[in-house]
Design a protein around this motif. Structure first.
Motif, PDB file in Angstrom:
ATOM      1  N   GLN A   1       0.829  -1.208   0.000  1.00 16.05           N
ATOM      2  CA  GLN A   1       0.000   0.000   0.000  1.00 16.05           C
ATOM      3  C   GLN A   1       0.864   1.259   0.000  1.00 16.05           C
ATOM      4  OE1 GLN A   1      -2.454  -0.571   3.459  1.00 16.05           O
ATOM      5  NE2 GLN A   1      -3.899  -1.917   2.400  1.00 16.05           N
ATOM      6  N   ASN A  48       2.427   1.669  -3.442  1.00 13.13           N
ATOM      7  CA  ASN A  48       1.447   2.148  -4.420  1.00 13.13           C
ATOM      8  C   ASN A  48       1.237   3.646  -4.289  1.00 13.13           C
ATOM      9  OD1 ASN A  48       1.058  -0.374  -5.558  1.00 13.13           O
ATOM     10  ND2 ASN A  48      -0.723  -0.849  -4.312  1.00 13.13           N
ATOM     11  N   ARG A  49       1.097   4.115  -3.054  1.00 13.64           N
ATOM     12  CA  ARG A  49       0.917   5.552  -2.829  1.00 13.64           C
ATOM     13  C   ARG A  49       2.179   6.321  -3.238  1.00 13.64           C
ATOM     14  NH1 ARG A  49      -2.037   9.681  -3.583  1.00 13.64           N
ATOM     15  NH2 ARG A  49      -1.738  11.335  -2.081  1.00 13.64           N
ATOM     16  N   GLN A 102       2.128   6.798  -6.911  1.00 15.68           N
ATOM     17  CA  GLN A 102       1.168   7.841  -7.274  1.00 15.68           C
ATOM     18  C   GLN A 102       1.774   9.229  -7.074  1.00 15.68           C
ATOM     19  OE1 GLN A 102      -2.103   6.999  -4.672  1.00 15.68           O
ATOM     20  NE2 GLN A 102      -3.160   5.692  -6.154  1.00 15.68           N
ATOM     21  N   LEU A 120       6.056   9.454   3.578  1.00 13.35           N
ATOM     22  CA  LEU A 120       5.818   8.121   3.047  1.00 13.35           C
ATOM     23  C   LEU A 120       7.123   7.348   2.867  1.00 13.35           C
ATOM     24  CD1 LEU A 120       3.445   6.373   1.922  1.00 13.35           C
ATOM     25  CD2 LEU A 120       4.102   7.205  -0.305  1.00 13.35           C
TER      26      LEU A 120
END
Length: 69
Positions: free
Chosen positions: A16, A19-20, A23, A51
């Protein structure tokens, strides 16, 4: 037992986060990103920085828990 469950959950959490990360990196590398609102730029870059730190910590934790298993 708690550590075993945490170890089992880490791959999904890392996926997760990755993936972020993809993006956000896509947004940052897009043409015109740095011409957008300064607050949006600042917020996006801050989220990406946070992140990246979270992702590094998750990988470290995974390695530690895996070595204990």
């Amino acid at each position: 037992y708690r550590e075993k469950r945490e170890l089992e959950a880490l791959p999904e959490k890392i996926e997760q986060l990755e993936n972020r990360q993809q993006q956000l990196e896509g947004l940052v590398s897009a043409a015109g990103f740095y011409q957008s609102d300064k607050e949006d730029i600042k917020a996006t870059l801050q989220e990406l920085e946070t992140l990246n730190a979270d992702l590094a910590a998750a990988y470290e934790r995974w390695e530690l828990l895996d070595s204990l298993a």
